[in-house]
Design a protein around this motif. Structure first.
Motif, PDB file in Angstrom:
ATOM      1  N   PHE A  77      40.606   1.445  53.327  1.00 29.76           N
ATOM      2  CA  PHE A  77      39.457   1.091  54.065  1.00 29.76           C
ATOM      3  C   PHE A  77      38.148   1.119  53.121  1.00 29.76           C
ATOM      4  O   PHE A  77      37.352   0.039  53.509  1.00 29.76           O
ATOM      5  CB  PHE A  77      39.412   2.225  55.206  1.00 29.76           C
ATOM      6  N   PHE A  78      38.063   2.156  52.436  1.00 31.65           N
ATOM      7  CA  PHE A  78      36.858   2.335  51.742  1.00 31.65           C
ATOM      8  C   PHE A  78      36.862   1.292  50.507  1.00 31.65           C
ATOM      9  O   PHE A  78      35.879   0.890  49.976  1.00 31.65           O
ATOM     10  CB  PHE A  78      36.780   3.718  51.291  1.00 31.65           C
ATOM     11  N   ASN A  79      38.111   0.830  50.068  1.00 27.39           N
ATOM     12  CA  ASN A  79      38.043  -0.345  49.146  1.00 27.39           C
ATOM     13  C   ASN A  79      37.472  -1.466  49.855  1.00 27.39           C
ATOM     14  O   ASN A  79      36.757  -2.256  49.049  1.00 27.39           O
ATOM     15  CB  ASN A  79      39.391  -0.398  48.565  1.00 27.39           C
ATOM     16  N   ILE A  80      37.821  -1.844  50.905  1.00 28.94           N
ATOM     17  CA  ILE A  80      37.215  -3.015  51.740  1.00 28.94           C
ATOM     18  C   ILE A  80      36.030  -2.904  51.730  1.00 28.94           C
ATOM     19  O   ILE A  80      35.029  -3.656  51.555  1.00 28.94           O
ATOM     20  CB  ILE A  80      38.212  -3.200  53.072  1.00 28.94           C
ATOM     21  N   THR A  81      35.437  -1.572  52.340  1.00 30.56           N
ATOM     22  CA  THR A  81      33.788  -1.318  52.847  1.00 30.56           C
ATOM     23  C   THR A  81      33.213  -1.515  51.392  1.00 30.56           C
ATOM     24  O   THR A  81      31.992  -1.718  51.573  1.00 30.56           O
ATOM     25  CB  THR A  81      33.597  -0.162  53.492  1.00 30.56           C
ATOM     26  N   ASP A  97      41.176 -12.278  55.553  1.00 24.33           N
ATOM     27  CA  ASP A  97      41.281 -12.044  57.069  1.00 24.33           C
ATOM     28  C   ASP A  97      41.901 -10.707  57.208  1.00 24.33           C
ATOM     29  O   ASP A  97      41.436 -10.020  58.533  1.00 24.33           O
ATOM     30  CB  ASP A  97      41.929 -13.289  57.751  1.00 24.33           C
ATOM     31  N   GLU A  98      43.120 -10.440  56.587  1.00 24.46           N
ATOM     32  CA  GLU A  98      43.812  -9.150  56.768  1.00 24.46           C
ATOM     33  C   GLU A  98      42.634  -7.913  56.444  1.00 24.46           C
ATOM     34  O   GLU A  98      42.907  -7.041  57.225  1.00 24.46           O
ATOM     35  CB  GLU A  98      44.925  -9.058  55.730  1.00 24.46           C
ATOM     36  N   GLU A  99      41.960  -8.314  55.491  1.00 25.41           N
ATOM     37  CA  GLU A  99      41.001  -6.909  55.205  1.00 25.41           C
ATOM     38  C   GLU A  99      39.908  -6.811  56.310  1.00 25.41           C
ATOM     39  O   GLU A  99      39.761  -5.843  56.725  1.00 25.41           O
ATOM     40  CB  GLU A  99      40.188  -7.231  53.915  1.00 25.41           C
ATOM     41  N   TRP A 100      39.449  -7.885  56.922  1.00 24.56           N
ATOM     42  CA  TRP A 100      38.569  -7.687  57.933  1.00 24.56           C
ATOM     43  C   TRP A 100      39.273  -7.168  59.336  1.00 24.56           C
ATOM     44  O   TRP A 100      38.601  -6.187  60.043  1.00 24.56           O
ATOM     45  CB  TRP A 100      38.033  -9.210  58.608  1.00 24.56           C
ATOM     46  N   GLN A 104      38.474  -3.688  61.328  1.00 22.42           N
ATOM     47  CA  GLN A 104      38.232  -3.213  62.568  1.00 22.42           C
ATOM     48  C   GLN A 104      39.546  -2.333  63.089  1.00 22.42           C
ATOM     49  O   GLN A 104      38.846  -1.556  64.000  1.00 22.42           O
ATOM     50  CB  GLN A 104      38.498  -4.642  63.213  1.00 22.42           C
ATOM     51  N   SER A 105      40.536  -2.238  62.674  1.00 21.60           N
ATOM     52  CA  SER A 105      41.500  -1.592  63.469  1.00 21.60           C
ATOM     53  C   SER A 105      41.142   0.136  62.957  1.00 21.60           C
ATOM     54  O   SER A 105      41.134   0.849  63.808  1.00 21.60           O
ATOM     55  CB  SER A 105      42.939  -1.570  62.826  1.00 21.60           C
TER      56      SER A 105
END
Length: 406
Positions: A77-81, A97-100, A104-105
């Protein structure tokens, strides 16, 4: 995760701000018992956690029922944010799209972090922003953005903005960060340092000297200090270049790179290694981090013993480390980005320049002129007390809460 906080009273600041304490208490009278929930990414590391550690207890001291919660999330999650952080500051990085969906999850799983009975919810930065779309709390929602949103990656902002489009207010450090389509709901006020925190409280010079000696720093030689995360936007490579240019004419100069490795910044480890390799085996460059026992008190001591503070970031939401140094009467040489521009008055409490050669020349000038350093140091402390300490931030939040309730 609810963050446990120590007690703190606004009365403790009367010796610094005088009768302004009474003005703050008066402005908060209508907010007694108001339930305010602050949510951010992590309880430790980085400027936001530092602010909340001290600000939330002060909210409580004026009668507000304030809480602070940090979200629970896996490292992915923190890699994405972190990608959100970089792209919202203009970087060109793909977010799938998978990261978005994963983002959200995780926010959905943290939806119960917000008490349904909350009156006001303050969400800090992008990491927990999507919680609002899943929460049942019928509160007033505020998004407090601590990053530079002046030139975002448009593709990412177009997707991300849907998470904050229904917030009641959006708060930024500067008006230049306001998204045009949401400007009517935006407010600008700066963050703050706490002069009574362990990181800023007065330390005896003798104590500070002893502490620096344990880190290997020679207190009898000039010291340039950079306090910054290991982050590409901080451009610590340029900081080392500035130091190397200064060293050509002042061979005894030293450089301290001071940082905390934050739990929500996995990219930090990668840049730590890159910067360390760039520094090489220079015995006058010191890496001072929580990895070798450098906490808030040690940072405080290093800043107080610094000859000049340096900041080479190419993007900076605000840069609280500037105010920290100025409060300790240390002039700052920095690039004129983001909130740094409103903290440093060029030629009064520091210098602003873009290229490495100019930065080095200003650092050299300050090292060689003790009287100039003293004058600029006094000016810097005055600036921070007037504009950038925690009681000013508290007053701004009280004003904002009164506004959203109306």
């Amino acid at each position: 995760m609810k963050v446990q906080l120590c007690e703190k009273s606004v009365e403790e600041y009367r010796k610094i701000i005088g009768d302004k304490v009474d003005e703050i208490k008066e402005s908060a009278k209508n907010l007694t018992g108001l339930k305010v929930v602050n949510v951010n990414a992590t309880a430790f590391g980085g400027g936001v956690a530092e602010i909340l550690q001290n600000l939330v207890p002060l909210m409580r001291s004026v009668g507000i029922d304030a809480e602070w919660h940090a979200i629970e999330a896996p490292s992915d999650f923190f890699n994405i944010t972190k990608k959100f952080h970089n792209t919202l500051q203009g970087a060109s990085i793909e977010i799938t799209d998978e990261e978005w969906k994963f983002y959200q999850s995780v926010c959905e799983k943290n939806k119960n972090i917000v008490d349904e009975k909350a009156d006001i919810v303050v969400i800090h930065d992008p990491q927990p922003a999507a919680i609002k779309i899943f929460s049942k709390a019928r509160a007033k929602w505020i998004w407090r953005c601590h990053i530079d949103l002046s030139t975002p990656n448009e593709a990412v902002w177009n997707k991300f903005s849907r998470y904050v489009e229904n917030y009641d207010k959006l708060v930024f450090h500067l008006k230049e960060y306001f998204p045009k389509e949401m400007a009517g709901r935006c407010v600008a006020f700066p963050p703050s340092i706490d002069p009574l925190s362990e990181k800023n409280i007065h330390l005896d010079d003798e104590f500070s000297r002893k502490l620096l000696k344990t880190l290997g720093i020679d207190v009898n030689k000039p010291l340039i200090t950079v306090v910054a995360r290991f982050d590409p936007w901080k451009d610590l490579f340029s900081a080392i270049d500035v130091y190397r240019l200064v060293k050509k004419s002042i061979p005894e100069v030293q450089l301290a790179i001071v940082s905390a490795m934050a739990s929500d910044d996995p990219e930090g480890w990668i840049f730590f290694e890159k910067v360390a390799r760039y520094a090489g085996t220079d015995k006058d460059i010191f890496f001072c981090t929580n990895l070798n026992g450098v906490g808030n008190r040690e940072v405080n001591a290093i800043q107080r013993m610094s000859t000049v503070a340096l900041h080479t970031a190419t993007r900076e939401g605000f840069g609280l480390v500037i105010s920290e140094a100025l409060y300790k009467m240390v002039p700052v040489v920095a690039r004129p980005v983001g909130g740094i521009k409103i903290q440093i008055s060029h030629g009064k409490n520091g210098y602003l320049a873009w290229n490495v050669e100019d930065l080095a020349e200003f650092v050299r000038k300050l090292i060689e002129d003790e009287e100039l350093r003293k004058t600029m140091g006094e000016n810097g402390r005055k600036t921070v007390i007037e504009k950038f300490i925690i009681t000013v931030n508290l007053a701004n939040y009280i004003k904002l809460f009164n506004e959203v309730l109306r």
